[in-house]
Design a protein around this motif. Sequence first.
Motif, PDB file in Angstrom:
ATOM      1  N   GLY A 141       0.826  -1.202   0.000  1.00 52.68           N
ATOM      2  CA  GLY A 141       0.000   0.000   0.000  1.00 52.68           C
ATOM      3  C   GLY A 141       0.864   1.257   0.000  1.00 52.68           C
ATOM      4  N   PHE A 142       0.402   2.303   0.692  1.00 54.51           N
ATOM      5  CA  PHE A 142       1.152   3.562   0.776  1.00 54.51           C
ATOM      6  C   PHE A 142       2.127   3.522   1.951  1.00 54.51           C
ATOM      7  CE2 PHE A 142      -2.505   4.888  -1.690  1.00 54.51           C
ATOM      8  CZ  PHE A 142      -1.991   5.828  -2.575  1.00 54.51           C
ATOM      9  N   LEU A 143       3.349   3.973   1.736  1.00 57.68           N
ATOM     10  CA  LEU A 143       4.302   4.128   2.832  1.00 57.68           C
ATOM     11  C   LEU A 143       3.862   5.279   3.734  1.00 57.68           C
ATOM     12  CD1 LEU A 143       7.778   3.793   1.080  1.00 57.68           C
ATOM     13  CD2 LEU A 143       6.857   2.280   2.846  1.00 57.68           C
ATOM     14  N   PRO A 144       4.230   5.249   5.026  1.00 54.42           N
ATOM     15  CA  PRO A 144       3.922   6.381   5.903  1.00 54.42           C
ATOM     16  C   PRO A 144       4.560   7.659   5.386  1.00 54.42           C
ATOM     17  CG  PRO A 144       4.643   4.470   7.186  1.00 54.42           C
ATOM     18  CD  PRO A 144       4.892   4.141   5.749  1.00 54.42           C
ATOM     19  N   ALA A 145       3.932   8.785   5.673  1.00 54.93           N
ATOM     20  CA  ALA A 145       4.430  10.078   5.189  1.00 54.93           C
ATOM     21  C   ALA A 145       5.658  10.552   5.969  1.00 54.93           C
ATOM     22  CB  ALA A 145       3.324  11.118   5.270  1.00 54.93           C
ATOM     23  N   LYS A 146       5.712  10.262   7.273  1.00 51.91           N
ATOM     24  CA  LYS A 146       6.818  10.747   8.099  1.00 51.91           C
ATOM     25  C   LYS A 146       8.055   9.875   7.912  1.00 51.91           C
ATOM     26  CE  LYS A 146       3.937  13.013  11.566  1.00 51.91           C
ATOM     27  NZ  LYS A 146       3.602  13.156  13.004  1.00 51.91           N
ATOM     28  N   ALA A 147       9.225  10.522   7.866  1.00 54.73           N
ATOM     29  CA  ALA A 147      10.473   9.836   7.534  1.00 54.73           C
ATOM     30  C   ALA A 147      10.785   8.689   8.489  1.00 54.73           C
ATOM     31  CB  ALA A 147      11.624  10.839   7.517  1.00 54.73           C
ATOM     32  N   LYS A 148      10.607   8.896   9.785  1.00 50.99           N
ATOM     33  CA  LYS A 148      10.940   7.853  10.772  1.00 50.99           C
ATOM     34  C   LYS A 148      10.057   6.618  10.573  1.00 50.99           C
ATOM     35  CE  LYS A 148      12.371   6.319  14.993  1.00 50.99           C
ATOM     36  NZ  LYS A 148      11.664   5.046  15.071  1.00 50.99           N
ATOM     37  N   ALA A 149       8.758   6.816  10.454  1.00 52.72           N
ATOM     38  CA  ALA A 149       7.839   5.694  10.267  1.00 52.72           C
ATOM     39  C   ALA A 149       8.085   5.003   8.940  1.00 52.72           C
ATOM     40  CB  ALA A 149       6.397   6.187  10.354  1.00 52.72           C
ATOM     41  N   ARG A 150       8.413   5.789   7.921  1.00 54.53           N
ATOM     42  CA  ARG A 150       8.701   5.217   6.609  1.00 54.53           C
ATOM     43  C   ARG A 150       9.953   4.348   6.665  1.00 54.53           C
ATOM     44  NH1 ARG A 150       8.945   9.741   2.312  1.00 54.53           N
ATOM     45  NH2 ARG A 150      10.841  10.240   3.473  1.00 54.53           N
ATOM     46  N   GLY A 151      11.002   4.850   7.339  1.00 54.87           N
ATOM     47  CA  GLY A 151      12.225   4.080   7.484  1.00 54.87           C
ATOM     48  C   GLY A 151      12.018   2.804   8.263  1.00 54.87           C
ATOM     49  N   ASP A 152      11.214   2.878   9.334  1.00 54.48           N
ATOM     50  CA  ASP A 152      10.932   1.686  10.144  1.00 54.48           C
ATOM     51  C   ASP A 152      10.187   0.638   9.319  1.00 54.48           C
ATOM     52  OD1 ASP A 152      12.140   2.887  12.289  1.00 54.48           O
ATOM     53  OD2 ASP A 152      10.275   3.480  13.283  1.00 54.48           O
ATOM     54  N   THR A 153       9.238   1.094   8.510  1.00 58.93           N
ATOM     55  CA  THR A 153       8.473   0.164   7.677  1.00 58.93           C
ATOM     56  C   THR A 153       9.378  -0.537   6.674  1.00 58.93           C
ATOM     57  OG1 THR A 153       6.442   1.478   7.874  1.00 58.93           O
ATOM     58  CG2 THR A 153       6.586  -0.017   5.998  1.00 58.93           C
ATOM     59  N   LEU A 154      10.260   0.220   6.036  1.00 63.16           N
ATOM     60  CA  LEU A 154      11.171  -0.377   5.058  1.00 63.16           C
ATOM     61  C   LEU A 154      12.146  -1.344   5.722  1.00 63.16           C
ATOM     62  CD1 LEU A 154      11.840   2.791   2.889  1.00 63.16           C
ATOM     63  CD2 LEU A 154      10.556   0.761   2.201  1.00 63.16           C
ATOM     64  N   ALA A 155      12.596  -1.023   6.934  1.00 65.07           N
ATOM     65  CA  ALA A 155      13.518  -1.906   7.647  1.00 65.07           C
ATOM     66  C   ALA A 155      12.875  -3.263   7.931  1.00 65.07           C
ATOM     67  CB  ALA A 155      13.978  -1.247   8.947  1.00 65.07           C
ATOM     68  N   GLU A 156      11.572  -3.259   8.187  1.00 62.88           N
ATOM     69  CA  GLU A 156      10.853  -4.500   8.497  1.00 62.88           C
ATOM     70  C   GLU A 156      10.848  -5.468   7.321  1.00 62.88           C
ATOM     71  OE1 GLU A 156       6.919  -3.576   9.714  1.00 62.88           O
ATOM     72  OE2 GLU A 156       7.513  -2.534  11.544  1.00 62.88           O
ATOM     73  N   ILE A 157      10.873  -4.942   6.107  1.00 63.77           N
ATOM     74  CA  ILE A 157      10.708  -5.802   4.929  1.00 63.77           C
ATOM     75  C   ILE A 157      11.977  -5.914   4.091  1.00 63.77           C
ATOM     76  CG2 ILE A 157       8.238  -5.346   4.775  1.00 63.77           C
ATOM     77  CD1 ILE A 157       8.835  -3.295   2.592  1.00 63.77           C
ATOM     78  N   ALA A 158      13.060  -5.282   4.523  1.00 64.81           N
ATOM     79  CA  ALA A 158      14.279  -5.220   3.711  1.00 64.81           C
ATOM     80  C   ALA A 158      14.835  -6.606   3.378  1.00 64.81           C
ATOM     81  CB  ALA A 158      15.342  -4.380   4.408  1.00 64.81           C
ATOM     82  N   GLY A 159      14.677  -7.564   4.267  1.00 66.85           N
ATOM     83  CA  GLY A 159      15.258  -8.882   4.045  1.00 66.85           C
ATOM     84  C   GLY A 159      14.370  -9.850   3.293  1.00 66.85           C
ATOM     85  N   LEU A 160      13.149  -9.457   2.968  1.00 65.90           N
ATOM     86  CA  LEU A 160      12.229 -10.371   2.288  1.00 65.90           C
ATOM     87  C   LEU A 160      12.667 -10.604   0.848  1.00 65.90           C
ATOM     88  CD1 LEU A 160       8.740  -9.093   3.502  1.00 65.90           C
ATOM     89  CD2 LEU A 160       9.985 -11.107   4.282  1.00 65.90           C
ATOM     90  N   ARG A 161      12.751 -11.859   0.458  1.00 69.97           N
ATOM     91  CA  ARG A 161      13.126 -12.195  -0.911  1.00 69.97           C
ATOM     92  C   ARG A 161      11.859 -12.272  -1.757  1.00 69.97           C
ATOM     93  NH1 ARG A 161      18.059 -12.542  -1.114  1.00 69.97           N
ATOM     94  NH2 ARG A 161      18.014 -13.207  -3.294  1.00 69.97           N
ATOM     95  N   ALA A 162      11.326 -11.088  -2.037  1.00 66.52           N
ATOM     96  CA  ALA A 162      10.076 -10.987  -2.796  1.00 66.52           C
ATOM     97  C   ALA A 162      10.025  -9.623  -3.463  1.00 66.52           C
ATOM     98  CB  ALA A 162       8.875 -11.170  -1.867  1.00 66.52           C
ATOM     99  N   SER A 163       9.282  -9.523  -4.542  1.00 67.17           N
ATOM    100  CA  SER A 163       9.012  -8.215  -5.131  1.00 67.17           C
ATOM    101  C   SER A 163       8.026  -7.481  -4.233  1.00 67.17           C
ATOM    102  CB  SER A 163       8.428  -8.376  -6.539  1.00 67.17           C
ATOM    103  OG  SER A 163       9.402  -8.900  -7.425  1.00 67.17           O
ATOM    104  N   LEU A 164       8.168  -6.158  -4.164  1.00 64.60           N
ATOM    105  CA  LEU A 164       7.359  -5.339  -3.276  1.00 64.60           C
ATOM    106  C   LEU A 164       6.501  -4.388  -4.107  1.00 64.60           C
ATOM    107  CD1 LEU A 164      10.224  -4.422  -0.776  1.00 64.60           C
ATOM    108  CD2 LEU A 164       8.562  -6.293  -0.556  1.00 64.60           C
ATOM    109  N   ILE A 165       5.252  -4.212  -3.690  1.00 61.51           N
ATOM    110  CA  ILE A 165       4.310  -3.369  -4.427  1.00 61.51           C
ATOM    111  C   ILE A 165       3.870  -2.222  -3.521  1.00 61.51           C
ATOM    112  CG2 ILE A 165       2.127  -3.299  -5.690  1.00 61.51           C
ATOM    113  CD1 ILE A 165       2.313  -6.338  -5.992  1.00 61.51           C
TER     114      ILE A 165
END
Length: 281
Positions: A141-165
């Motif tokens: 879906g949509f990433l969070p607008a605030k930089a900290k929350a956006r970074g935390d969200t990306l960190a959670e999924i960085a290791g997934l071996r999958a395409s991201l939408i």
Amino acid sequence: METASASGLDPGLYIVAGPIGNLADLSPRAADILRRADVVAVEDTRVSARLLRHAGSDRPMVPYHDHSSDALRARLIERMAGESVALLSDAGTPLISDPGYKLVRDARVAGRQVTTLPGPSAAIAALTLSGLPTDRFLFMGFLPAKAKARGDTLAEIAGLRASLIFYESGPRLSDSLAAMAQGLGDRDAAVCREISKTFEETVTGTLSALSDRYADAPPKGEIVVIVGPPGQAPVASAEDADAALREALTRLSVSKAAGEVAKKLGLDRRTLYDRATELKE
């Protein structure tokens, strides 16, 4: 026992996928439901009125969106006991980054019939356009607008071996792509916009290159970003394993330390157990 409503449809909830752009993508079955349902629950009556006219429907609409009250949802559930209620989002498949899951959940709890009419979805359409792996993918879906929350969200999924939408807006696109490059690594990606519309466009490249492309020229329209999976992780060295084991042994037993490091580095647990025993001694 439930009987057919005045329209001839069985009572219950009908989840109707509408076009994401081209009205011709509305399926004949979806058009039939929109013509026959007792009521159509919509995100925005102004947007949906155009689609209903295209389908030849004159059925009454009732607004239903993320901010609708529990009372309105309860009334719709009550109506489903003897009437057919069609659920329509502004574009694409309801519930996919759109309101609706609470209505489906409560309809099931109440024992109402729930039927889905499959159709267009911007997320899946963009995935097919991207040229990136499709065997495993995750819709974010949509990433969070605030930089900290956006970074935390990306960190959670960085290791997934999958395409991201991801869904994104034009004004935020460049910053979001830059954040993805920083949080996920500079992976291959695709920016798809205005899918099935006159100015449909898919642009591919690395996340950083795409961020630069749109920095001074934010695109218009509906946008989907597809990010490819990470590259093959390098094999951990013996030094990496020893360092991880020494740290783990300060907290854990030999067996648990070996198990933790095996999972973290993708190495053989038995070999790590033997090495951990040596280090412990």
